[in-house]
Design a protein around this motif. Structure first.
Motif, PDB file in Angstrom:
ATOM      1  N   ASP A 331     -21.111  73.611  13.640  1.00 24.24           N
ATOM      2  CA  ASP A 331     -19.776  73.195  13.388  1.00 24.24           C
ATOM      3  C   ASP A 331     -18.923  73.575  14.548  1.00 24.24           C
ATOM      4  OD1 ASP A 331     -19.357  76.141  13.298  1.00 24.24           O
ATOM      5  OD2 ASP A 331     -17.735  75.849  11.768  1.00 24.24           O
ATOM      6  N   PHE A 332     -17.491  73.635  14.421  1.00 26.19           N
ATOM      7  CA  PHE A 332     -16.645  73.697  15.702  1.00 26.19           C
ATOM      8  C   PHE A 332     -16.245  75.281  15.807  1.00 26.19           C
ATOM      9  CE2 PHE A 332     -16.384  69.547  15.320  1.00 26.19           C
ATOM     10  CZ  PHE A 332     -16.000  68.743  16.620  1.00 26.19           C
ATOM     11  N   TYR A 442     -10.254  78.556  16.077  1.00 23.58           N
ATOM     12  CA  TYR A 442     -11.149  77.356  16.755  1.00 23.58           C
ATOM     13  C   TYR A 442     -10.784  76.048  16.699  1.00 23.58           C
ATOM     14  CZ  TYR A 442     -14.837  81.234  17.023  1.00 23.58           C
ATOM     15  OH  TYR A 442     -15.538  82.175  16.958  1.00 23.58           O
ATOM     16  N   ILE A 443      -9.841  75.757  15.916  1.00 24.75           N
ATOM     17  CA  ILE A 443      -9.360  74.417  15.600  1.00 24.75           C
ATOM     18  C   ILE A 443      -7.892  74.211  16.179  1.00 24.75           C
ATOM     19  CG2 ILE A 443      -8.949  72.379  13.966  1.00 24.75           C
ATOM     20  CD1 ILE A 443     -11.065  73.941  11.988  1.00 24.75           C
ATOM     21  N   LEU A 466      -3.847  68.817   7.645  1.00 23.34           N
ATOM     22  CA  LEU A 466      -4.706  69.804   7.056  1.00 23.34           C
ATOM     23  C   LEU A 466      -4.584  71.145   7.594  1.00 23.34           C
ATOM     24  CD1 LEU A 466      -7.801  67.359   7.176  1.00 23.34           C
ATOM     25  CD2 LEU A 466      -6.851  68.357   5.128  1.00 23.34           C
ATOM     26  N   LEU A 467      -4.018  71.324   9.008  1.00 20.59           N
ATOM     27  CA  LEU A 467      -4.223  72.613   9.523  1.00 20.59           C
ATOM     28  C   LEU A 467      -3.016  73.289   8.628  1.00 20.59           C
ATOM     29  CD1 LEU A 467      -5.136  71.919  13.317  1.00 20.59           C
ATOM     30  CD2 LEU A 467      -6.455  73.213  11.516  1.00 20.59           C
ATOM     31  N   ALA A 486     -10.807  69.607   7.775  1.00 24.43           N
ATOM     32  CA  ALA A 486     -10.156  69.314   9.110  1.00 24.43           C
ATOM     33  C   ALA A 486     -11.513  69.312  10.182  1.00 24.43           C
ATOM     34  CB  ALA A 486      -9.368  70.504   9.456  1.00 24.43           C
ATOM     35  N   GLN A 487     -12.736  69.937   9.802  1.00 24.58           N
ATOM     36  CA  GLN A 487     -13.895  69.728  10.892  1.00 24.58           C
ATOM     37  C   GLN A 487     -14.367  68.143  10.541  1.00 24.58           C
ATOM     38  OE1 GLN A 487     -16.028  73.200  12.627  1.00 24.58           O
ATOM     39  NE2 GLN A 487     -15.256  74.135  10.656  1.00 24.58           N
TER      40      GLN A 487
END
Length: 530
Positions: A331-332, A442-443, A466-467, A486-487
């Protein structure tokens, strides 16, 4: 106050007291540690890279601080409370002073945050202020304003923070450097202040010699939760990680937080050092700016990004170059973050598939043939960067049949300058050492529209929405689902290509005591003695 989730990330030395791994009390010895040349003058709201962050985090203290395991505790704050998670009241402890002897007050925080959010000051970490009422989506004050309307000073020891929406986890972010206080004298000449900062942390800034070292001395007034147990810290700036490892072996460098690939297969059995190996939280990525020809927003660019990702054999690189000390990304963020899941739509774009990658590249060429070469820039002073970028570009050559090559910058500061100035003109290595233990970190600071670490100038309004929803979520289950959603957008757009997470693979010299590494893979330098 809602504390950040505790993470099991502490790595402790395995030797006895005489070997340097056990408790050794305090000492007057100065500890030397590996670092890199800071990119910018040491202003907290304009420091968003590791070299500068290593210094800023030791000479300043925030409202909260993070323990070795990632949990949080009050530092300058006496309390951070709210009845509705929207209007927060902060009370700071009495007796705090800066290294110049002036008091740390409510204004020290509010004025610093106003400076950071002032668009005219162009601070890299302004994005962190966006939840506060009176800022725009990029964290700056609109219409040329100088003060954030959501911040109010009640008295010298009290101020309030009004958010745009209820956010139960907002206090857990307040240990990040963007939220550090500044003395009144800083605003007289911020450029001069950044060259010789005045902080309120466990160490005072003594001096810095560019491309050589930064010297920090123990504070005589600090009474917080991170007291210096040694005679000072000297951060040494290396351009060659192999030289740094040799210095640890010889006892000329006390702590190295990343062992270079040349020593990864042998360092754990090296009797001249103390070896550390544990799971870690930082990740490594490749950022591909949308300004690169062939990679612009749209179908062609998406196909090429997917092709690049699928053409990378992450397991081969992490095994052969890093001896398993890197874990291929799924993932991110990091598997060590609360709410981590591999069940994310589009995650299979990280799976190695040479045939599939070549087909995707051919589909993009059918839209418009690719001309030129694909270049990945990196800083040569980072352990393993040269080796993995060369291996990765060779994989792209072989698996896609394209002209791919590395481009070396001598130092991290030089690479970051071109990235920040948007003069880089190529793809480039990026990575993230989390500021606080959350997938959100991380996003949002990397991919949110206008965020200070959004090096590829990526923008997706659905992601931003979304964030914002995740920030306002009132329970973890809902929040974690929104992170996954979001990811999924990021896996579709691939503004950056996730590569791997970095485990703690570190070394300390013989005779160095109390060595432990925290949830960020960083040594707790204030605790180390020898």
């Amino acid at each position: 106050m809602i504390a950040a989730a505790s993470l099991t990330l502490a790595a402790c030395g395995g030797g006895s007291d005489s070997e340097g791994g056990g408790s050794g009390g305090t000492s007057d010895a100065v500890i030397t540690s590996f670092s890199t040349q800071p990119q910018n003058p040491l202003i907290p709201t304009n420091t968003n890279e590791v070299g500068g962050g290593n210094i800023v985090d030791l000479i300043f203290a925030g409202l909260i601080s993070y323990k070795t395991d990632g949990s949080s505790e009050n530092e300058v704050a006496d309390s951070i409370t709210s009845d509705d998670n929207k209007l927060w009241t902060v009370k700071i402890k009495s007796g705090w002073t800066f290294s110049d002897g002036t008091d740390v007050t409510a204004n020290s925080f509010v004025d610093a945050w106003n400076y950071g959010a002032d668009a005219a000051n162009e601070q890299l970490s302004a994005y962190f202020f966006y939840p506060i009422a009176g800022t725009d989506d990029e964290g700056t004050i609109p219409d040329g304003g100088k003060t954030i309307s959501g911040l109010k000073v009640v008295d010298d020891s009290t101020f309030t923070i009004e958010l745009k929406q209820s956010e139960s986890d907002f206090p857990s972010r307040l240990g990040y450097s963007a939220f550090f206080p500044l003395p009144a004298s800083a605003f007289d000449d911020m450029d001069a202040f950044g060259k010789k900062p005045i902080g309120n942390g466990p160490y005072d800034f003594a001096s810095m010699t560019d491309n050589v070292e930064a010297v920090l001395t123990p504070s005589k007034t600090y009474e917080g939760v991170r007291p210096a147990k040694n005679g000072g810290v000297t951060l040494k700036f290396y351009e060659n990680p192999d030289t740094a490892f040799s210095d640890v072996q010889a006892g000329n460098l006390d702590v190295l937080d990343q062992v270079p690939p040349s020593a990864l297969t042998t360092y754990k059995d090296d009797s001249s050092i103390q070896a550390f190996s544990e799971p870690g939280s930082p990740n490594s990525t490749i950022t591909i700016p949308e300004s690169l020809p062939g990679f612009e927003k749209g179908e062609e660019g998406n196909l090429r990004r997917q092709a690049i990702s699928k053409a990378i054999n992450r397991e081969e690189i992490t095994d052969k170059i890093f001896d398993g000390s890197r874990i291929p990304s799924t993932d991110f963020s990091s598997p060590l973050m609360p709410g981590f899941t591999e069940d994310i739509e589009g995650q299979d774009v990280l799976d190695f598939d040479a045939a599939g990658a070549k087909d995707l590249w051919a589909q993009a060429d059918a839209i418009k043939p690719f001309e030129g070469k694909f270049v990945v820039a990196y800083n040569a002073d980072g352990p393993g960067n040269k080796e993995w970028v060369e291996a990765l570009t060779n994989q792209l050559k072989n698996n896609l049949g394209i002209n791919a090559e590395p481009k070396a910058f001598p130092t991290f500061a030089e690479l970051r300058t071109e990235v920040t100035d948007r003069t880089i003109g190529t793809a480039f290595r990026t990575g993230w050492q989390p500021d606080y233990p959350s997938i959100y970190n991380y996003i949002a600071p990397i991919f949110g529209t206008g965020a200070g670490s959004n090096d590829g100038d990526y923008s997706n309004k659905d992601l931003d929405a979304l964030l914002q929803q995740a920030s306002g979520a009132q329970d973890d289950t809902e929040r974690y689902k929104l992170y996954a959603d979001a990811q999924a957008i990021l896996f579709k757009d691939l503004p950056a290509i996730p590569l791997w997470n970095t485990s703690i693979s570190a070394a300390a010299a013989d005779g160095v005591k109390n060595v432990k590494f925290n949830w960020q893979n960083k040594p707790e330098l204030q605790d180390i003695t020898k």
